[in-house]
Structures are given as C-alpha cells and as structure tokens.
Motif scaffolding. Structure first.
Motif, PDB file in Angstrom:
ATOM      1  N   HIS A 182       0.841  -1.192   0.000  1.00  0.00           N
ATOM      2  CA  HIS A 182       0.000   0.000   0.000  1.00  0.00           C
ATOM      3  C   HIS A 182       0.879   1.245   0.000  1.00  0.00           C
ATOM      4  N   GLY A 183       1.898   1.262   0.841  1.00  0.00           N
ATOM      5  CA  GLY A 183       2.816   2.390   0.912  1.00  0.00           C
ATOM      6  C   GLY A 183       2.614   3.291   2.104  1.00  0.00           C
ATOM      7  N   GLU A 184       1.338   3.512   2.490  1.00  0.00           N
ATOM      8  CA  GLU A 184       1.038   4.348   3.663  1.00  0.00           C
ATOM      9  C   GLU A 184      -0.250   3.863   4.338  1.00  0.00           C
ATOM     10  N   PRO A 185      -0.301   2.627   4.838  1.00  0.00           N
ATOM     11  CA  PRO A 185      -1.536   2.127   5.459  1.00  0.00           C
ATOM     12  C   PRO A 185      -1.676   2.573   6.923  1.00  0.00           C
ATOM     13  N   HIS A 186      -1.525   3.879   7.166  1.00  0.00           N
ATOM     14  CA  HIS A 186      -1.662   4.405   8.524  1.00  0.00           C
ATOM     15  C   HIS A 186      -3.144   4.533   8.880  1.00  0.00           C
ATOM     16  N   PRO A 187      -3.478   4.791  10.146  1.00  0.00           N
ATOM     17  CA  PRO A 187      -4.892   4.840  10.557  1.00  0.00           C
ATOM     18  C   PRO A 187      -5.735   5.824   9.766  1.00  0.00           C
ATOM     19  N   VAL A 210       6.923  -6.220   3.663  1.00  0.00           N
ATOM     20  CA  VAL A 210       5.660  -5.897   4.340  1.00  0.00           C
ATOM     21  C   VAL A 210       5.918  -5.110   5.626  1.00  0.00           C
ATOM     22  N   GLU A 211       7.112  -5.234   6.185  1.00  0.00           N
ATOM     23  CA  GLU A 211       7.445  -4.488   7.396  1.00  0.00           C
ATOM     24  C   GLU A 211       7.397  -2.983   7.160  1.00  0.00           C
ATOM     25  N   PHE A 212       7.643  -2.543   5.924  1.00  0.00           N
ATOM     26  CA  PHE A 212       7.549  -1.114   5.609  1.00  0.00           C
ATOM     27  C   PHE A 212       6.106  -0.637   5.780  1.00  0.00           C
ATOM     28  N   ASP A 213       5.146  -1.428   5.332  1.00  0.00           N
ATOM     29  CA  ASP A 213       3.735  -1.092   5.551  1.00  0.00           C
ATOM     30  C   ASP A 213       3.388  -1.129   7.035  1.00  0.00           C
ATOM     31  N   LEU A 214       3.848  -2.156   7.724  1.00  0.00           N
ATOM     32  CA  LEU A 214       3.533  -2.292   9.152  1.00  0.00           C
ATOM     33  C   LEU A 214       4.053  -1.116   9.970  1.00  0.00           C
ATOM     34  N   ALA A 215       5.111  -0.480   9.519  1.00  0.00           N
ATOM     35  CA  ALA A 215       5.674   0.650  10.255  1.00  0.00           C
ATOM     36  C   ALA A 215       4.739   1.850  10.266  1.00  0.00           C
ATOM     37  N   HIS A 216       3.759   1.874   9.376  1.00  0.00           N
ATOM     38  CA  HIS A 216       2.786   2.964   9.350  1.00  0.00           C
ATOM     39  C   HIS A 216       1.620   2.729  10.297  1.00  0.00           C
ATOM     40  N   ALA A 217       1.443   1.498  10.733  1.00  0.00           N
ATOM     41  CA  ALA A 217       0.313   1.132  11.591  1.00  0.00           C
ATOM     42  C   ALA A 217       0.681   1.329  13.061  1.00  0.00           C
ATOM     43  N   PRO A 218      -0.311   1.380  13.957  1.00  0.00           N
ATOM     44  CA  PRO A 218      -0.001   1.419  15.391  1.00  0.00           C
ATOM     45  C   PRO A 218       0.912   0.262  15.787  1.00  0.00           C
ATOM     46  N   GLU A 219       1.754   0.478  16.796  1.00  0.00           N
ATOM     47  CA  GLU A 219       2.802  -0.482  17.132  1.00  0.00           C
ATOM     48  C   GLU A 219       2.274  -1.882  17.431  1.00  0.00           C
ATOM     49  N   ASP A 220       1.127  -1.987  18.117  1.00  0.00           N
ATOM     50  CA  ASP A 220       0.657  -3.317  18.512  1.00  0.00           C
ATOM     51  C   ASP A 220       0.038  -4.104  17.370  1.00  0.00           C
ATOM     52  N   VAL A 221      -0.114  -3.488  16.193  1.00  0.00           N
ATOM     53  CA  VAL A 221      -0.629  -4.234  15.038  1.00  0.00           C
ATOM     54  C   VAL A 221       0.358  -5.319  14.632  1.00  0.00           C
ATOM     55  N   ALA A 222       1.655  -5.021  14.705  1.00  0.00           N
ATOM     56  CA  ALA A 222       2.672  -6.007  14.316  1.00  0.00           C
ATOM     57  C   ALA A 222       2.623  -7.255  15.192  1.00  0.00           C
ATOM     58  N   ASP A 223       2.098  -7.123  16.414  1.00  0.00           N
ATOM     59  CA  ASP A 223       1.989  -8.282  17.303  1.00  0.00           C
ATOM     60  C   ASP A 223       1.023  -9.331  16.746  1.00  0.00           C
ATOM     61  N   HIS A 224       0.123  -8.912  15.885  1.00  0.00           N
ATOM     62  CA  HIS A 224      -0.916  -9.811  15.348  1.00  0.00           C
ATOM     63  C   HIS A 224      -0.650 -10.202  13.885  1.00  0.00           C
ATOM     64  N   TYR A 225       0.470  -9.719  13.327  1.00  0.00           N
ATOM     65  CA  TYR A 225       0.794 -10.025  11.926  1.00  0.00           C
ATOM     66  C   TYR A 225       1.820 -11.157  11.922  1.00  0.00           C
ATOM     67  N   PRO A 226       1.485 -12.304  11.319  1.00  0.00           N
ATOM     68  CA  PRO A 226       2.375 -13.481  11.416  1.00  0.00           C
ATOM     69  C   PRO A 226       3.657 -13.333  10.609  1.00  0.00           C
ATOM     70  N   GLY A 227       4.752 -13.841  11.194  1.00  0.00           N
ATOM     71  CA  GLY A 227       5.994 -14.015  10.455  1.00  0.00           C
ATOM     72  C   GLY A 227       6.793 -12.768  10.145  1.00  0.00           C
ATOM     73  N   VAL A 228       6.579 -11.683  10.899  1.00  0.00           N
ATOM     74  CA  VAL A 228       7.302 -10.463  10.570  1.00  0.00           C
ATOM     75  C   VAL A 228       8.675 -10.450  11.229  1.00  0.00           C
ATOM     76  N   ASP A 229       9.592  -9.712  10.644  1.00  0.00           N
ATOM     77  CA  ASP A 229      10.920  -9.489  11.202  1.00  0.00           C
ATOM     78  C   ASP A 229      10.805  -8.259  12.103  1.00  0.00           C
ATOM     79  N   ARG A 230      10.809  -8.457  13.419  1.00  0.00           N
ATOM     80  CA  ARG A 230      10.571  -7.346  14.331  1.00  0.00           C
ATOM     81  C   ARG A 230      11.698  -6.311  14.284  1.00  0.00           C
ATOM     82  N   ALA A 231      12.939  -6.761  14.076  1.00  0.00           N
ATOM     83  CA  ALA A 231      14.030  -5.807  13.967  1.00  0.00           C
ATOM     84  C   ALA A 231      13.866  -4.931  12.720  1.00  0.00           C
ATOM     85  N   LEU A 232      13.368  -5.529  11.637  1.00  0.00           N
ATOM     86  CA  LEU A 232      13.128  -4.763  10.415  1.00  0.00           C
ATOM     87  C   LEU A 232      11.977  -3.777  10.626  1.00  0.00           C
TER      88      LEU A 232
END
Length: 279
Positions: A182-187, A210-232
């Motif tokens: 998406h590029g900017e999937p922020h709230p 996909v971590e680039f997209d996740l960085a636009h979302a609230p921090e706790d969203v990544a907790d529910h996204y499977p298989g992400v590289d948390r350091a990335l």
C-alpha cells in the motif's frame, strides 16, 4: 489547496460528476491538503482532486478496482462510473464509493488481519510500481536542497539527511521477500466501516518488505501479523517518520500545520536515534 485553487478544484469535481450522470447539489470538504477530498451529495460519491501534474491518479484507481473486484479490504471506485482519472481545468479527479466510518479506531487484531488480506491480494496483482527506496530518495532530495527546504536549519538538515541515508541502508540490508505494498496504510487511510476495515488512498503504492507497511500502523498491530521481522519493523518505524518529517519541510508542502509537525518530527527523530545508539 490555496483559495483560488480550491474553488476551481471543487468546480472541476462537480462538473466531471455531472458529466458522468451524477447529481451534485452539495459538496462537503473531508480533507484539504496537497489534494482535496470531497463528499458529493445527493449522489453520495467521494471525489479526490489533485493537480494535473499528479499522474498517479489513474494507476491508483485502476489498482483499487482490481483489488475490490477480488474481494480485498479496499474502498471501491464509485459504482456505475467508469473507474478512471478525469482531467479538467488543471486538475485530475477520481470518483469513489463513499463509506461511513462507524468506529474511530480499528482494533489491532482486525487491523493486522486486514493488512494480511490486503498483502495477499497485492501479491496477485502485477502492476508497475516504484521501490520504497525511491520514496526515501525523494525525501532525501528535499532535505539536500536549500532551495526545496529553505527553512530547514543546517544542523537539522545534516541530522535528517544522514538518518534517511543510514536507515535506508539498514532496511535494504535486512529486507527479505518484497512485494507490492500500500505504501502508507496508517490509521488515516483505514476506514472502520460497517462491513469491516477498508484501506483507501493508493497514491503511494510501492514495492518493498511488508514491514515497511507495518511501520505505518499502530505499534501493537505487528503483534498480530504473522511471520514479521521485528528488527526490520523497528528500523522502518524510524525511517518512515523521518521521511514524513522531510516532506513537512518542503517549501511546497500544503499539509495542515505542517511546519509545527516538521519541528516535532525532528525532535522525535533525535530521540529515536539516541535510543538506537544506547546499548
């Protein structure tokens, strides 16, 4: 948009809507920044208006149409209207389905689920798109040029330019599989509708992890996204606001209260960089 542009932009949107058979008697401004977003009534269609130089609009609505047709969690183009970019009087106008937002915040688990489904749909779409590093370079060019960012102090210019360079390298080095994003999937680009979360605004779609997209979302969203590289994700969470801060210093930026946000962004960047340097 400036006052003279605003009036012409509204006129362009209503004229184009009428030309495709929509009835417009009232226009409601939903957002006014670099682009203008209007709710047109009583046809109840959303119009997005951009300067004619913005040639992303056609690709944006074409991508959204393909994702919507495949059942993706996206806002669809306006029903009964050809999904394309219309040009008039120096503006590009796209017409979209209007969705009522029924919840101000999407719960993190639902947010993550929508992103997972969105990314799955994007993996099935083959369209040309810039790499996320192209957007980083756009931000770096703003920072590097005193002409483009005349109000940015030299010390802040060095800080921001160096951060963008180093963080870009760090993300590229860690990134694994890449795909269309998406590029900017922020709230602000996620609607909590009665039918579930829907993503809007595709002007910044790009390729990357996909971590680039996740960085636009609230921090706790990544907790529910499977298989992400948390350091990335952590690297991207510093890179993304650094890019946003750079754009707030662009002399042509029209984001509401943008200069204040630019100053605050520099403060947050300093804090984030100090935290990264602390063992």
């Amino acid at each position: 948009m400036q006052a003279s542009e605003f009036r012409r932009a509204v006129a362009a949107a209503t004229s184009i809507a009428a030309s495709v058979g929509l009835v417009v008697r009232v226009t409601v401004v939903l957002q006014d920044s670099n682009k203008l977003t209007l709710r047109l009534l009583p046809c109840d269609v959303l119009a997005r208006v951009a300067p004619e130089a913005d040639q992303v609009a056609g690709a944006e609505i074409a991508l959204a149409r393909r994702l919507a047709e495949s059942g993706g969690p996206v806002a669809a183009p306006a029903p009964g209207v050809e999904p394309r970019a219309h040009e008039r009087d120096g503006f590009v106008v796209t017409l979209w389905t209007y969705y009522e937002s029924v919840t101000p915040e999407v719960p993190p688990a639902d947010y993550a689920d929508a992103l997972v489904r969105l990314h799955a749909g994007l993996r099935r779409v083959d369209v040309p798109a810039p790499h996320f590093t192209d957007r980083v370079e756009q931000a770096r060019r703003v920072v590097a040029s005193r002409e483009l960012s005349p109000d940015l102090a030299d010390a802040d210019r060095d800080l921001l330019g160096g951060a963008l360079r180093d963080l870009r390298r760090a993300v590229v080095r860690r990134a694994g599989t890449e795909q269309l994003l998406h590029g900017e999937p922020h709230p602000g680009n996620l609607l909590g509708t009665a039918g579930g979360p829907l993503f809007v605004d595709w002007e910044t779609h790009c390729r990357g992890p996909v971590e680039f997209d996740l960085a636009h979302a609230p921090e706790d969203v990544a907790d529910h996204y499977p298989g992400v590289d948390r350091a990335l994700v952590d690297d991207c969470r510093v890179l993304v606001p650094a890019m946003v801060t750079a754009w707030r210093w662009d002399r042509d930026d029209r984001f509401p209260d943008g200069r204040r946000l630019g100053v605050e962004g520099l403060g947050r960047l300093r804090e984030a960089l100090r935290s990264r340097a602390t063992p």
